[in-house]
Design a protein around this motif. Sequence first.
Motif, PDB file in Angstrom:
ATOM      1  N   VAL A 192       0.753  -1.113  -0.064  1.00 19.26           N
ATOM      2  CA  VAL A 192       0.069   0.095   0.132  1.00 19.26           C
ATOM      3  C   VAL A 192       0.831   1.251   0.254  1.00 19.26           C
ATOM      4  O   VAL A 192       1.888   1.393   0.739  1.00 19.26           O
ATOM      5  N   ASN A 193       0.747   2.083  -0.869  1.00 16.62           N
ATOM      6  CA  ASN A 193       1.470   3.166  -1.206  1.00 16.62           C
ATOM      7  C   ASN A 193       0.687   4.745  -0.984  1.00 16.62           C
ATOM      8  O   ASN A 193      -0.200   4.746  -1.366  1.00 16.62           O
ATOM      9  N   LEU A 194       1.193   5.472  -0.185  1.00 17.46           N
ATOM     10  CA  LEU A 194       0.675   6.765   0.064  1.00 17.46           C
ATOM     11  C   LEU A 194       1.706   7.936  -0.454  1.00 17.46           C
ATOM     12  O   LEU A 194       2.770   8.094  -0.167  1.00 17.46           O
ATOM     13  N   ASP A 195       0.840   8.716  -1.518  1.00 17.61           N
ATOM     14  CA  ASP A 195       1.744   9.720  -2.329  1.00 17.61           C
ATOM     15  C   ASP A 195       0.725  10.623  -2.681  1.00 17.61           C
ATOM     16  O   ASP A 195      -0.128  10.637  -3.479  1.00 17.61           O
ATOM     17  N   MET A 196       0.658  11.936  -1.782  1.00 18.14           N
ATOM     18  CA  MET A 196      -0.192  13.073  -1.853  1.00 18.14           C
ATOM     19  C   MET A 196      -1.715  12.589  -1.425  1.00 18.14           C
ATOM     20  O   MET A 196      -2.362  12.252  -2.127  1.00 18.14           O
ATOM     21  N   VAL A 197      -1.604  12.381   0.005  1.00 17.83           N
ATOM     22  CA  VAL A 197      -2.844  12.181   0.726  1.00 17.83           C
ATOM     23  C   VAL A 197      -3.738  13.414   1.638  1.00 17.83           C
ATOM     24  O   VAL A 197      -4.300  12.936   2.478  1.00 17.83           O
ATOM     25  N   GLY A 198      -2.858  14.590   1.245  1.00 16.62           N
ATOM     26  CA  GLY A 198      -3.219  15.458   2.113  1.00 16.62           C
ATOM     27  C   GLY A 198      -4.341  16.592   1.586  1.00 16.62           C
ATOM     28  O   GLY A 198      -4.400  17.566   2.419  1.00 16.62           O
ATOM     29  N   ARG A 199      -4.972  16.233   0.439  1.00 11.79           N
ATOM     30  CA  ARG A 199      -5.758  17.522  -0.062  1.00 11.79           C
ATOM     31  C   ARG A 199      -7.142  16.644  -0.481  1.00 11.79           C
ATOM     32  O   ARG A 199      -7.752  16.976  -1.624  1.00 11.79           O
ATOM     33  N   LEU A 200      -7.786  16.120   0.562  1.00  8.77           N
ATOM     34  CA  LEU A 200      -9.085  15.481   0.345  1.00  8.77           C
ATOM     35  C   LEU A 200     -10.015  16.427  -0.001  1.00  8.77           C
ATOM     36  O   LEU A 200     -10.159  17.700   0.648  1.00  8.77           O
ATOM     37  N   ASN A 201     -10.723  16.483  -1.161  1.00  4.69           N
ATOM     38  CA  ASN A 201     -11.750  17.447  -1.592  1.00  4.69           C
ATOM     39  C   ASN A 201     -13.034  17.394  -0.679  1.00  4.69           C
ATOM     40  O   ASN A 201     -13.253  16.584   0.150  1.00  4.69           O
ATOM     41  N   ALA A 202     -13.997  18.434  -1.064  1.00  6.27           N
ATOM     42  CA  ALA A 202     -15.205  18.647  -0.453  1.00  6.27           C
ATOM     43  C   ALA A 202     -16.137  17.398  -0.528  1.00  6.27           C
ATOM     44  O   ALA A 202     -16.809  17.030   0.121  1.00  6.27           O
ATOM     45  N   GLU A 203     -15.877  16.511  -1.815  1.00 11.69           N
ATOM     46  CA  GLU A 203     -16.686  15.452  -2.136  1.00 11.69           C
ATOM     47  C   GLU A 203     -16.113  14.215  -1.379  1.00 11.69           C
ATOM     48  O   GLU A 203     -16.500  12.855  -1.492  1.00 11.69           O
ATOM     49  N   LYS A 204     -14.846  14.377  -0.605  1.00 10.36           N
ATOM     50  CA  LYS A 204     -14.318  13.273   0.143  1.00 10.36           C
ATOM     51  C   LYS A 204     -13.872  12.309  -0.616  1.00 10.36           C
ATOM     52  O   LYS A 204     -14.181  10.940  -0.360  1.00 10.36           O
ATOM     53  N   GLN A 205     -13.483  12.356  -1.935  1.00  8.23           N
ATOM     54  CA  GLN A 205     -12.984  11.428  -2.826  1.00  8.23           C
ATOM     55  C   GLN A 205     -11.361  10.975  -2.818  1.00  8.23           C
ATOM     56  O   GLN A 205     -10.633  11.723  -2.725  1.00  8.23           O
ATOM     57  N   VAL A 206     -11.320   9.882  -2.302  1.00 10.16           N
ATOM     58  CA  VAL A 206     -10.128   9.085  -2.313  1.00 10.16           C
ATOM     59  C   VAL A 206      -9.887   8.184  -3.510  1.00 10.16           C
ATOM     60  O   VAL A 206     -10.442   7.268  -3.860  1.00 10.16           O
ATOM     61  N   TYR A 207      -8.611   8.325  -4.296  1.00  7.63           N
ATOM     62  CA  TYR A 207      -8.602   7.725  -5.488  1.00  7.63           C
ATOM     63  C   TYR A 207      -7.356   6.759  -5.294  1.00  7.63           C
ATOM     64  O   TYR A 207      -6.589   6.867  -4.321  1.00  7.63           O
ATOM     65  N   MET A 208      -7.386   5.654  -5.840  1.00  5.46           N
ATOM     66  CA  MET A 208      -6.558   4.354  -5.892  1.00  5.46           C
ATOM     67  C   MET A 208      -6.695   3.500  -7.104  1.00  5.46           C
ATOM     68  O   MET A 208      -7.670   3.341  -7.749  1.00  5.46           O
ATOM     69  N   GLY A 209      -5.234   3.221  -7.281  1.00  3.22           N
ATOM     70  CA  GLY A 209      -5.145   2.068  -8.462  1.00  3.22           C
ATOM     71  C   GLY A 209      -4.651   1.046  -8.030  1.00  3.22           C
ATOM     72  O   GLY A 209      -4.179   0.813  -6.813  1.00  3.22           O
ATOM     73  N   GLY A 210      -5.127  -0.382  -8.624  1.00  3.28           N
ATOM     74  CA  GLY A 210      -4.535  -1.400  -8.203  1.00  3.28           C
ATOM     75  C   GLY A 210      -5.239  -2.424  -7.261  1.00  3.28           C
ATOM     76  O   GLY A 210      -4.812  -3.485  -7.079  1.00  3.28           O
ATOM     77  N   ALA A 211      -6.750  -1.843  -6.905  1.00  5.44           N
ATOM     78  CA  ALA A 211      -7.544  -2.618  -6.229  1.00  5.44           C
ATOM     79  C   ALA A 211      -7.943  -3.955  -6.531  1.00  5.44           C
ATOM     80  O   ALA A 211      -8.225  -4.857  -6.200  1.00  5.44           O
ATOM     81  N   GLY A 212      -7.804  -4.202  -8.086  1.00  5.27           N
ATOM     82  CA  GLY A 212      -8.067  -5.509  -8.728  1.00  5.27           C
ATOM     83  C   GLY A 212      -6.834  -6.463  -8.594  1.00  5.27           C
ATOM     84  O   GLY A 212      -6.966  -7.531  -9.189  1.00  5.27           O
ATOM     85  N   THR A 213      -5.652  -5.988  -7.867  1.00  2.00           N
ATOM     86  CA  THR A 213      -4.549  -6.866  -8.197  1.00  2.00           C
ATOM     87  C   THR A 213      -4.537  -7.920  -6.666  1.00  2.00           C
ATOM     88  O   THR A 213      -3.573  -8.590  -6.770  1.00  2.00           O
ATOM     89  N   PHE A 214      -5.492  -7.870  -5.955  1.00  2.78           N
ATOM     90  CA  PHE A 214      -5.630  -8.733  -5.086  1.00  2.78           C
ATOM     91  C   PHE A 214      -7.164  -9.234  -4.861  1.00  2.78           C
ATOM     92  O   PHE A 214      -8.150  -8.514  -5.168  1.00  2.78           O
ATOM     93  N   PRO A 215      -7.467 -10.512  -4.446  1.00  2.00           N
ATOM     94  CA  PRO A 215      -8.894 -11.098  -4.457  1.00  2.00           C
ATOM     95  C   PRO A 215      -9.880 -10.246  -3.532  1.00  2.00           C
ATOM     96  O   PRO A 215      -9.706  -9.793  -2.678  1.00  2.00           O
ATOM     97  N   GLY A 216     -10.960  -9.751  -4.276  1.00  2.00           N
ATOM     98  CA  GLY A 216     -11.875  -8.959  -3.703  1.00  2.00           C
ATOM     99  C   GLY A 216     -11.501  -7.668  -3.556  1.00  2.00           C
ATOM    100  O   GLY A 216     -12.298  -6.887  -2.861  1.00  2.00           O
ATOM    101  N   GLY A 217     -10.457  -7.073  -4.211  1.00  2.00           N
ATOM    102  CA  GLY A 217     -10.063  -5.689  -3.655  1.00  2.00           C
ATOM    103  C   GLY A 217     -10.996  -4.508  -3.916  1.00  2.00           C
ATOM    104  O   GLY A 217     -11.012  -3.831  -3.111  1.00  2.00           O
ATOM    105  N   VAL A 218     -11.634  -4.485  -5.196  1.00  2.00           N
ATOM    106  CA  VAL A 218     -12.414  -3.437  -5.661  1.00  2.00           C
ATOM    107  C   VAL A 218     -13.614  -3.556  -4.594  1.00  2.00           C
ATOM    108  O   VAL A 218     -13.814  -2.402  -4.186  1.00  2.00           O
ATOM    109  N   ASP A 219     -14.419  -4.442  -4.382  1.00  2.02           N
ATOM    110  CA  ASP A 219     -15.493  -4.342  -3.274  1.00  2.02           C
ATOM    111  C   ASP A 219     -14.975  -4.026  -2.148  1.00  2.02           C
ATOM    112  O   ASP A 219     -15.653  -3.034  -1.393  1.00  2.02           O
ATOM    113  N   PHE A 220     -13.872  -4.524  -1.793  1.00  2.00           N
ATOM    114  CA  PHE A 220     -13.401  -4.173  -0.286  1.00  2.00           C
ATOM    115  C   PHE A 220     -13.093  -2.996  -0.020  1.00  2.00           C
ATOM    116  O   PHE A 220     -13.636  -2.390   0.852  1.00  2.00           O
ATOM    117  N   MET A 221     -12.362  -2.340  -0.889  1.00  2.00           N
ATOM    118  CA  MET A 221     -12.103  -0.855  -0.896  1.00  2.00           C
ATOM    119  C   MET A 221     -13.451   0.220  -1.081  1.00  2.00           C
ATOM    120  O   MET A 221     -13.242   1.029  -0.326  1.00  2.00           O
TER     121      MET A 221
END
Length: 307
Positions: A192-221
């Motif tokens: 899990v890599n954290l790079d630029m996590v300090g500017r959460l917007n008003a819509e509270k959107q957290v972006y991530m890539g790679g969630a499909g690289t482990f079983p059930g990751g997309v639904d889990f996240m």
Amino acid sequence: MICLNTFSQEDITQRELKEHIQFLTSDKNAGRYPGGKENRWVVKYIKNEFKRLGIKPFNGNYKQVFKAELRVDKGIEKKPIVTTCNVVGFIEGNDPVLKQEYIVLGAHYDHLGLGGPSSKSDKRGVVYHGADDNASGTSALLEIAEKLASKREQLKRSVIFIAFGAEEQGLLGSQYFVEHPTVPLSQIKLMVNLDMVGRLNAEKQVYMGGAGTFPGGVDFMNTLGKSLGLNPVVHAGSVGGSDHVSFYKKGISVLGIHTGGHPQYHTPEDTLDLINLEGEKQVCEYVFQTILQKASTTDEMHFINQD
């Protein structure tokens, strides 16, 4: 009389996030450029935090030293080579079998120094503070590590924490780690890599890539993020361009987490006053829960290629 434990605190706090970012972005640290005394000060700070939290070093040394070839402006042929390092520690899991499996939490601590070829500004000789990029990720790493340390009895798998050097020079720290790993790469089940996590917007959107690289990751996240009041923007692939890429290329499941770009990226104006500390705390809780749940389950973890 109430006795307060001043050494370790279970909760992730805005105050501690702010204190970490204040140190990392201070003019004294001159933009956290690889090599030199400022680099050593930052490394010492992170190392001391690991030690304070009871995060153990591998083979008695938190520092993984390597040589970094620095980027230069166009027209300059000679590229300086400096010595820098990753800062690496771990919490051992409790399951006699699963403790041989590892989840890695990483963030790069370096930035652009006083400007240079990677900057988006023509300013030179001024401090590029890098509050979001990536003092935010480094402070989050330390706060999440602190909370995981307080829950260490729940961990079945082991957790490795890495503050990477020289990411801005071409992912050099993470590349060095995967070529000189402290544990066999086959035993790392998620990075899990954290790079630029300090500017959460008003819509509270957290972006991530790679969630499909482990079983059930997309639904889990998705499910976990929404349960914490966030709006996760989850990609199965879209692995992206930070230190987790080095792990993905080695066939390791990854999550690259960030809160989005902004006009201050790679300029001297990326400063602490623009950090959404409340939002960063929410992102930290999200990542903490992700690692706690994946490290405390017996569910099988394996790599799923998204290329």
